[in-house]
Motif scaffolding. Structure first.
Motif, PDB file in Angstrom:
ATOM      1  N   GLN A  25       0.879  -1.159   0.000  1.00  0.00           N
ATOM      2  CA  GLN A  25       0.000   0.000   0.000  1.00  0.00           C
ATOM      3  C   GLN A  25       0.918   1.210   0.000  1.00  0.00           C
ATOM      4  O   GLN A  25       2.106   1.089   0.159  1.00  0.00           O
ATOM      5  N   VAL A  26       0.388   2.355  -0.156  1.00  0.00           N
ATOM      6  CA  VAL A  26       1.232   3.539  -0.126  1.00  0.00           C
ATOM      7  C   VAL A  26       1.789   3.694   1.276  1.00  0.00           C
ATOM      8  O   VAL A  26       1.053   3.660   2.250  1.00  0.00           O
ATOM      9  N   ALA A  27       3.077   3.831   1.361  1.00  0.00           N
ATOM     10  CA  ALA A  27       3.706   3.803   2.675  1.00  0.00           C
ATOM     11  C   ALA A  27       3.310   4.993   3.527  1.00  0.00           C
ATOM     12  O   ALA A  27       3.543   5.019   4.719  1.00  0.00           O
ATOM     13  N   ASP A 196      -5.849  -2.775  -5.488  1.00  0.00           N
ATOM     14  CA  ASP A 196      -5.816  -3.849  -4.502  1.00  0.00           C
ATOM     15  C   ASP A 196      -4.634  -3.676  -3.563  1.00  0.00           C
ATOM     16  O   ASP A 196      -4.637  -4.202  -2.439  1.00  0.00           O
ATOM     17  N   PHE A 197      -3.617  -2.919  -4.011  1.00  0.00           N
ATOM     18  CA  PHE A 197      -2.432  -2.704  -3.194  1.00  0.00           C
ATOM     19  C   PHE A 197      -2.445  -1.320  -2.552  1.00  0.00           C
ATOM     20  O   PHE A 197      -2.180  -1.186  -1.365  1.00  0.00           O
ATOM     21  N   GLN A 528      -8.521 -10.737   3.737  1.00  0.00           N
ATOM     22  CA  GLN A 528      -9.001  -9.501   3.128  1.00  0.00           C
ATOM     23  C   GLN A 528      -7.873  -8.495   2.889  1.00  0.00           C
ATOM     24  O   GLN A 528      -8.032  -7.577   2.073  1.00  0.00           O
ATOM     25  N   HIS A 529      -6.743  -8.648   3.572  1.00  0.00           N
ATOM     26  CA  HIS A 529      -5.674  -7.653   3.480  1.00  0.00           C
ATOM     27  C   HIS A 529      -4.334  -8.289   3.110  1.00  0.00           C
ATOM     28  O   HIS A 529      -3.287  -7.822   3.514  1.00  0.00           O
ATOM     29  N   TYR A 530      -4.390  -9.369   2.339  1.00  0.00           N
ATOM     30  CA  TYR A 530      -3.135 -10.069   2.023  1.00  0.00           C
ATOM     31  C   TYR A 530      -2.187  -9.225   1.189  1.00  0.00           C
ATOM     32  O   TYR A 530      -0.982  -9.477   1.160  1.00  0.00           O
ATOM     33  N   THR A 531      -2.717  -8.216   0.503  1.00  0.00           N
ATOM     34  CA  THR A 531      -1.843  -7.383  -0.328  1.00  0.00           C
ATOM     35  C   THR A 531      -1.310  -6.170   0.415  1.00  0.00           C
ATOM     36  O   THR A 531      -0.391  -5.516  -0.071  1.00  0.00           O
TER      37      THR A 531
END
Length: 1296
Positions: A25-27, A196-197, A528-531
């Motif tokens: 995800q965006v850091a 998704d990421f 739900q948050h594997y990415t």
């Protein structure tokens, strides 16, 4: 197909090798539950706070958290004018900000470092990236910051007040515009959306903002303070919305590719790929809807029956008129016996002359003379004939010293010259072979009351999975003295950890982490948050899609999953007999043994089912299958042998049984069959053709079933001869009587079997070749060795010697009289003559027979359209195989389709070529590029069978090169590769944070915008940087590194010349359940590739692991029809050459065609699929069915009288032989196959052969006699000796 075990049931690199290793995800933002939306209270953070232009809401840094994340000061202050250099740096990242700013240089560098982690995900779509950067540029540095930012909460850190939460007022227009510009942007490495990421899979702008605004916990990536995005401004607050310009993804200046922005006009105008359409032709009759072919056949049948009835009525009236007129001359001479006698003689001679108008063909005459001479010679020299014929066969058997068995599935079921085989070879040699798959499926048992399986995601089941994993990790196999464990052979894409696909990866495969991470709740969170959650990252440093490790759920309700799917990818070698594969096979055997011995008992106690498979399982089970039914086959042979012994002998009184039985003769016949099979195997082994074990099981049975017929016919023909004649004359006459029909039947069978040699599938082609030669040898031994054995056996019986013990002689007058008297007709012969023939002679019966058989044939033609191509894996395996349950569970639980690779050959990456833009799918790529077309096709998965856009090494490489992705392609001052700041040597893995002033402080991006040509590298730049990209490790600072994900996606051999010989772009098929799904997906992929290849003028082909086994089904119907037509044509030619009767040959072929069509109708009714096995059976059924027809037809052609009389004579002489010697011999042997352990035997040999025997019997003894009695060809003259006998016999019965 079977070898088909990989066949799409495993997951490939597109699942195993995703690249975003740390940042998913965006850091800048966090991973905790969303903050509450709504109006916030305005806090008086500082004296003099105000909301006005050129005023900041939070300026400078006032502290940092324990995890190193810096915190802004909550003090309002006027904006600051930056120096010229700082202003240029801000402009390079935030072009909307000019003049004064609300950030220090340190704040800006923090912003730049954080957003650089998101840039690689979005840079492929410039409009999306610009909108995304504008959002955070305005948040961090805008001089109007205080107008749309309100600090709502503060915290104290080390004595300083810092920002803890803010409200960020954004217009709906900007929010929706930002989301719409990014919602379709792909992250190719994972075959999924970038959102998704960087958005946790957000489905609208509100969800995305909620995710962005989460405050990150300590140690986790994300924002150090909460951001509450608001759209409604409180009254009298003096605040405004942040409303910077938003760009559409279809904007011409910042346009995205069609793959990232399918809604843009230039993309929406492109015609989508046309779905594969089935024939929609149907006719509705009231509420009934029928297919056109069914309606047409019904109309044709009505016309046929109407014509038949009309013809029958007209023909009967004509017959009655002829009968009444022909009786008058006879009645006028009733009182004058002599004149009447002369009239009858003349009438008889007249009939004889009419019959003799069509003499035997030259070949038939030659064959009759040959068999008469040959029969006499054999009867005089039986020992010489027997020894010489056996010597020839024994010489052929010497070839068995080179006998080899082929067991590799791809060598059995994939034809030479197969397009799929060539493509697989190209893929394996230039890219990488498909890796080996070892798999476990654990599933909960359904509730007996409700029938629903409970969720498997429980603490006990996960602990059970840890216990199973511990045992699997402990497997140590021995290969040539070397100990082999899973870590020695497993796939390791990004380090030292195996890429095991298991739900345990959410705990880093460590049972100690189960409680530390939160147990089941953590697993459900990771679903739900594997990415996006770092704690959900796998041990091999890649996200793990829960759909690959869970089964039995609907949609994305992963917590309802009823199955764990554990997959162990193992390295595969191109050479199948290499050391690496040898180690893997040894470990696989130990793995299967462990499951059987230890794991199965473990799971049963927990009410869990366990199915399992390894890469070598199918081959091993096929080997076991080859020996599984030996007992069944032997019983079948023994039953047929017992029946032969009974049917060959007579049934006199019990006292004569020892003399009249033919047990030794029957046993000799079986030995002849065995020798013919061994001779065939020896010949082909000598010339280097490998056999299969199933050949050694089926061919003896087949040859025995075929050969028994000729044995019975030969023996029965000898028995029918007058017993007062010498044995050599009886044998000679018998061979003259049945020799031509036996020859005709045998040659037809050989040719029909040989036609199977045209089938490309090796197993079926070799089977047909072995069978054809075995049948030929069997025929030759029958007319040589078996005829000689008949001489010995009849001589034994005439000498009153005991069967099986010919040295014992019994003196019995009853036996002598029995052997010397004229043989009386048996019960079966009397039935055929007195009942069967008479009933079929009735006109009403004839019409009904033709109508019924025509109806079934036409119905079968309609049913043929319902036969599905394919071969179910379960059928090809033993019934008790552990793979039966595995394949069932695989189909039931798997939610991921087989991987699909689009392979591009000879990609020209030079600046002069257009290939790059014709392939890629990022900004400035062609609207009809390969990757764009794949993305468009994935929108119609029902017809294209493509589930997702493709993972593109080319897109990621171009993004990695881009100056915008400034954390990716970097170089040291000396020009060598510089990794991202969070990788060695820039950053030590042991350090908690990286020193920005360390060894990599002078690294610069590889290129400036001015160095590239319209965003594309030059030929030299492409050539130099591609190896850098493929070796670059992905990390938080640059998730686009190609190592692992694309290591084997590009063939670098010889690429320096500007052409890449092979590269692949990977995606997935949709989940494939039925055999038809596999066939249709292959067809759709090839049609798609052909269309794109023609459009782009680039060589592209699709590849998936199951293609090689399913390619045969693309044209299986054409193969079946062509080979059946060739076989029928071969039989027609043989019949025509031997009989010289065009009409008679046509009738035989018509009946054979009806038998084949009816057999296919039965296949449709029994759900027997069309594949190489069934096609070979259909072709061989023609050869077998010949026997039901040719003997009756031959007897009809040489009989005298009108058609009805000749039909009756044919049934009297040959009907009983066809029933007892052909039908029953096959029937008793086939029925035993029902008890075979292999489903393949039951379905394709028991069911099909049983249907063939019954259909052949009905056509040969019911339909064919009716057709011959109505439309049969004229009679052929008998040999001279027989003509005289018949004429004399006829005249002797006339009254004086």
């Amino acid at each position: 197909m079977i070898g088909t075990a990989k066949m799409g049931f495993s997951f490939r690199k597109s699942v195993l090798l995703p690249l975003s290793i740390v940042l998913l995800q965006v850091a800048v933002f966090g991973t905790l539950p969303p903050s509450e939306n709504g109006d916030s209270q305005f806090l008086p953070i500082s004296i003099g706070e105000r909301h006005a232009e050129e005023y900041c809401a939070m300026y400078d840094i006032c502290g940092e958290r324990t995890d190193g994340k810096v915190l802004n000061c909550p003090y309002g202050s006027p904006s600051v004018k930056p120096d010229e250099l700082f202003s240029e740096r801000i402009q390079s990242l935030c072009p909307t900000i000019s003049g004064n700013v609300c950030c220090t240089e340190f704040q800006f560098e923090t912003l730049r470092a954080q957003v650089q982690q998101a840039i690689p995900f979005l840079v492929g779509c410039p409009a999306c990236l610009r909108n995304f950067l504008n959002l955070f540029c305005e948040l961090s540095c805008s001089p109007k910051q205080s107008l749309f930012i309100n600090v709502t909460s503060i915290s104290e850190v080390n004595g300083n007040l810092t920002v803890d939460g803010i409200d960020f007022f954004v217009t709906d227009t900007f929010g929706e515009g930002l989301y719409n510009s990014c919602k379709d942007v792909k992250f190719g490495t994972m075959n999924t959306r970038a959102l998704d990421f960087v958005g946790a899979g957000a489905r609208n702008a509100k969800e995305w903002f909620a995710f962005i605004g989460q405050q990150a916990s300590l140690g986790l990536p994300g924002s150090p303070y909460a951001i509450n995005f608001q759209t409604r401004i409180p009254e009298s607050s003096g605040m405004e919305h942040m409303n910077v310009s938003v760009y559409s993804c279809g904007d011409t200046s910042l346009g995205c590719s069609c793959g990232d922005c399918p809604s843009t006009p230039v993309c929406s105008d492109v015609e989508p790929p046309s779905p594969h359409k089935k024939d929609p032709c149907s006719i509705r009759i009231g509420s009934l809807k029928v297919k056109c072919i069914e309606f047409s056949l019904a109309i044709f049948y009505i016309l046929l029956v109407s014509t038949l009835l009309g013809w029958a009525l007209f023909h009967r009236k004509g017959e009655r008129r002829i009968s009444s007129s022909s009786m008058k001359p006879l009645l006028s001479y009733t009182d004058e016996g002599e004149v009447n006698n002369c009239h009858v003689q003349k009438d008889e001679m007249k009939v004889h002359e009419m019959v003799s108008e069509v003499p035997l063909s030259v070949l038939q005459g030659y064959m009759s003379r040959f068999f008469r001479i040959y029969g006499t010679w054999v009867a005089r020299h039986p020992t010489r004939v027997l020894c010489s014929s056996l010597a020839v066969v024994l010489i052929l058997c010497l070839g068995l010293t080179r006998f080899e068995v082929e067991t590799r599935p791809e060598k059995l079921w994939v034809g030479h010259g197969s397009k799929a085989a060539e493509e697989k070879h190209f893929f394996d040699r230039h890219l990488a072979p498909f890796y080996r798959i070892e798999q476990l499926i654990l599933a909960t048992t359904p509730d007996p009351e409700h029938g629903k399986s409970p969720s498997i995601v429980t603490e006990d089941n996960i602990q059970l999975l840890f216990d199973i994993q511990e045992k699997v990790d402990g497997i140590v196999a021995n290969y040539s003295g070397t100990l082999v464990s899973l870590t020695d052979i497993c796939l390791k894409p990004l380090g030292e950890d195996c890429a095991t696909q298991s739900v345990l990866q959410y705990f880093k495969m460590d049972p100690d982490n189960f409680d530390d991470y939160g147990g089941v709740e953590h697993a459900e969170y990771c679903f739900q948050h594997y990415t996006s959650a770092e704690t959900c990252m796998s041990a091999f440093k890649a996200p793990l899609d829960p759909s690959t490790v869970l089964g039995g759920f609907s949609g994305s309700n992963y917590s309802e999953a009823s199955a764990f799917i554990v997959t162990y990818p193992v390295n595969n070698a191109v050479d199948e007999v290499g050391i690496e594969n040898g180690k893997a096979v040894a470990w696989e055997k130990a793995f299967i043994q462990l499951v059987k011995d230890e794991l199965l008992p473990m799971v049963r106690s927990g009410n869990i089912t366990l199915s399992f498979s390894s890469e070598s399982s199918i081959e091993e089970e096929l080997k076991r299958e080859s020996t599984a039914d030996i007992v069944t086959i032997l019983i079948s042979y023994l039953v047929m042998f017992a029946y032969i012994s009974v049917t060959l002998g007579d049934a006199p009184s019990l006292s004569a049984f020892y003399i009249s039985s033919k047990v030794l003769l029957g046993l000799s016949g079986v030995v002849i069959v065995v020798l013919s099979v061994l001779g065939s195997a020896g010949f082909f082994s000598f010339i280097g053709v490998k056999s299969t074990l199933i050949i050694m099981e089926v061919i003896p049975f087949l040859v025995l079933a075929v050969g028994v017929d000729n044995m019975c016919i030969l023996v029965h023909a000898v028995k029918r001869q007058p017993q007062e004649l010498p044995l050599e004359e009886r044998l000679s006459n018998a061979l003259v009587e049945v020799g031509p029909s036996i020859t005709l039947a045998s040659l037809s069978e050989v040719l029909a079997f040989a036609v199977g040699g045209f089938i490309s599938m090796p197993a079926c082609r070799v089977f047909s070749m072995f069978a054809a030669l075995a049948v030929l040898l069997d025929f030759l031994l029958q007319v040589t060795a078996f005829v000689a054995l008949i001489v010995f056996d009849f001589s034994r019986a005439e000498d009153n010697r005991v069967d099986c013990f010919p040295c014992l002689k019994i003196s019995s007058p009853s036996v002598e009289s029995g052997e010397g008297s004229q043989r009386s007709p048996g019960l079966l012969e009397r039935y055929m003559e007195e009942v069967h023939a008479r009933v079929l002679g009735l006109w009403g019966v004839k019409v009904v027979v033709i109508a019924v058989f025509a109806a079934f044939s036409l119905a079968s033609i309609a049913l043929c359209t319902r036969i599905e191509p394919g071969l179910e894996q379960q059928i090809a395996l033993p019934r008790d195989s552990y793979l039966q349950g595995y394949f069932n569970n695989l189909s039931e639980y798997l939610r991921v389709g087989p991987p699909l690779y689009f392979v591009v050959k000879d990609y020209n990456y030079s600046s002069e070529s257009r290939h790059t833009n014709q392939l890629c799918s990022i900004s400035q790529c062609d609207s009809n590029s390969l990757l764009t077309e794949i993305s468009r096709a994935s929108l119609m998965p029902e017809s294209t069978y493509i589930a997702k856009p493709a993972a593109s090494w080319l897109d990621d490489f171009l993004v990695w090169l881009s100056p915008e992705a400034f954390g990716c392609c970097r170089k040291f001052v000396d020009g060598s590769y510089c990794p991202p700041d969070d990788q060695p040597p820039c950053c030590s893995p042991d350090e908690g944070s990286c020193d920005l002033d360390g060894i990599c402080k002078d690294c610069t991006t590889c290129f400036l915008h001015s160095d590239l040509d319209n965003g594309r590298p030059s030929t030299a730049q492409f050539r130099e940087k591609l190896p850098w990209f493929l070796n670059a490790l992905p990390s938080a600072d640059c998730a686009k590194g190609g190592h692992g994900a694309y290591t084997s996606s590009v063939d670098l051999n010889g690429y320096e010349g500007g052409v890449i010989r092979a590269s692949e772009f990977r995606t997935y098929h949709t989940p494939l359940r039925e055999q038809s799904d596999y066939v249709n997906s292959l067809r759709a992929a090839r049609e798609f590739s052909a269309r794109v290849s023609d459009s782009l003028k680039i060589q592209i082909f699709p590849y998936s692991v199951f293609y090689i086994f399913f390619e045969q089904y693309l044209d299986i119907w054409a193969t079946a029809v062509i080979n059946i037509a060739i076989a029928l044509g071969a039989v027609f030619v043989v019949c025509l050459v031997i009989t010289s009767s065009l009409w008679g040959s046509a009738i035989i072929v018509l009946v054979l065609a009806m038998i084949v069509v009816d057999l296919m109708g039965v296949m449709a009714i029994l759900d027997i699929q069309l594949n190489a096995v069934s096609v070979v059976n259909l072709i061989m059924s023609i050869g077998i069915a010949v026997e039901f027809c040719v003997h009756i037809s031959h007897a009809f052609s040489v009989s005298k009288g009108d058609r009805n009389q000749r039909t009756k004579e044919a049934l009297r002489t040959m009907g009983s032989s066809v029933f007892s010697g052909i039908t029953l011999t096959k029937l008793v042997g086939v029925i035993v196959l029902y008890f075979a352990r292999s489903e393949l035997f039951v379905v394709y040999y028991f069911r099909m052969y049983l249907a063939l025997v019954l259909i052949g019997f009905l056509h040969g003894l019911v339909f064919l006699p009716v057709i011959l009695s109505m439309f049969g060809p004229p009679s052929r003259s008998l040999p001279v000796e027989r003509e005289i006998e018949v004429e004399t016999s006829t005249l002797s019965h006339l009254p004086n």
